[in-house]
Design a protein around this motif. Sequence first.
Motif, PDB file in Angstrom:
ATOM      1  N   ILE A  38       0.842  -1.196   0.000  1.00  0.00           N
ATOM      2  CA  ILE A  38       0.000   0.000   0.000  1.00  0.00           C
ATOM      3  C   ILE A  38       0.877   1.246   0.000  1.00  0.00           C
ATOM      4  CG2 ILE A  38      -1.713   1.318   1.290  1.00  0.00           C
ATOM      5  CD1 ILE A  38      -2.654  -1.373   2.462  1.00  0.00           C
ATOM      6  N   ALA A  39       0.623   2.150  -0.942  1.00  0.00           N
ATOM      7  CA  ALA A  39       1.305   3.450  -0.981  1.00  0.00           C
ATOM      8  C   ALA A  39       0.224   4.503  -1.183  1.00  0.00           C
ATOM      9  CB  ALA A  39       2.328   3.508  -2.093  1.00  0.00           C
ATOM     10  N   ILE A  62      -5.713   2.874   9.050  1.00  0.00           N
ATOM     11  CA  ILE A  62      -5.933   1.423   9.018  1.00  0.00           C
ATOM     12  C   ILE A  62      -7.293   1.108   8.400  1.00  0.00           C
ATOM     13  CG2 ILE A  62      -6.284  -0.612  10.481  1.00  0.00           C
ATOM     14  CD1 ILE A  62      -4.092   0.620  12.341  1.00  0.00           C
ATOM     15  N   HIS A  63      -8.347   1.835   8.817  1.00  0.00           N
ATOM     16  CA  HIS A  63      -9.689   1.592   8.288  1.00  0.00           C
ATOM     17  C   HIS A  63      -9.815   2.019   6.830  1.00  0.00           C
ATOM     18  CE1 HIS A  63     -11.417   0.114  11.973  1.00  0.00           C
ATOM     19  NE2 HIS A  63     -10.905   1.149  12.624  1.00  0.00           N
ATOM     20  N   LYS A  77      -3.623  -7.638   8.244  1.00  0.00           N
ATOM     21  CA  LYS A  77      -4.087  -8.331   7.049  1.00  0.00           C
ATOM     22  C   LYS A  77      -5.260  -7.564   6.460  1.00  0.00           C
ATOM     23  CE  LYS A  77      -7.248 -11.564   9.276  1.00  0.00           C
ATOM     24  NZ  LYS A  77      -7.616 -12.965   9.410  1.00  0.00           N
ATOM     25  N   GLY A  78      -5.479  -7.779   5.191  1.00  0.00           N
ATOM     26  CA  GLY A  78      -6.562  -7.097   4.495  1.00  0.00           C
ATOM     27  C   GLY A  78      -6.619  -7.552   3.058  1.00  0.00           C
ATOM     28  N   ILE A  85      -3.847  -9.659   1.432  1.00  0.00           N
ATOM     29  CA  ILE A  85      -2.475  -9.238   1.693  1.00  0.00           C
ATOM     30  C   ILE A  85      -2.175  -9.385   3.181  1.00  0.00           C
ATOM     31  CG2 ILE A  85      -2.314  -7.625  -0.245  1.00  0.00           C
ATOM     32  CD1 ILE A  85      -2.690  -5.344   1.819  1.00  0.00           C
ATOM     33  N   LYS A  86      -0.912  -9.519   3.483  1.00  0.00           N
ATOM     34  CA  LYS A  86      -0.451  -9.612   4.865  1.00  0.00           C
ATOM     35  C   LYS A  86       0.756  -8.703   4.985  1.00  0.00           C
ATOM     36  CE  LYS A  86       1.363 -12.988   8.153  1.00  0.00           C
ATOM     37  NZ  LYS A  86       1.686 -14.413   8.360  1.00  0.00           N
ATOM     38  N   ILE A  87       0.730  -7.762   5.921  1.00  0.00           N
ATOM     39  CA  ILE A  87       1.847  -6.852   6.162  1.00  0.00           C
ATOM     40  C   ILE A  87       2.459  -7.252   7.496  1.00  0.00           C
ATOM     41  CG2 ILE A  87       2.549  -4.466   6.484  1.00  0.00           C
ATOM     42  CD1 ILE A  87       0.018  -3.679   4.856  1.00  0.00           C
ATOM     43  N   VAL A  88       3.664  -7.787   7.444  1.00  0.00           N
ATOM     44  CA  VAL A  88       4.326  -8.280   8.660  1.00  0.00           C
ATOM     45  C   VAL A  88       5.087  -7.151   9.352  1.00  0.00           C
ATOM     46  CG1 VAL A  88       4.498 -10.643   7.821  1.00  0.00           C
ATOM     47  CG2 VAL A  88       6.362  -9.056   7.383  1.00  0.00           C
TER      48      VAL A  88
END
Length: 111
Positions: A38-39, A62-63, A77-78, A85-88
């Motif tokens: 996400i950018a 976030i929302h 996650k989203g 997608i998963k952002i660790v």
Amino acid sequence: MGMADKRILGPTMEVTSFCGVAESTEGYIQLTFGVGLIAALTQFHVINSEVSYRILLGQPWIHKHHLVPLTYHQFMKGRLNGKPIKIVRNPSPFNWNEVNFVETMFYDELA
């Protein structure tokens, strides 16, 4: 952050720190900010204070990106363009000169 003060816009506002102390922001700055895939153009309120973090992603961000934070597992996650997608978490968010902050005990390499 090493940016010119002329990039700071808007009026100041009062914010309350985690310990309950009120202080004023310097204004805000808009930056293209990327997390994982996400950018997006994102507004950040600028404070002149000693803190153990560089940014806080609030609930509106976030929302807006339809993410679900999983603090126990330390990722978000989203969905992006219909795909999951998963952002660790960042496994190394601190420089070695910053390891005096309590938050470092939650990161494996410093434990």
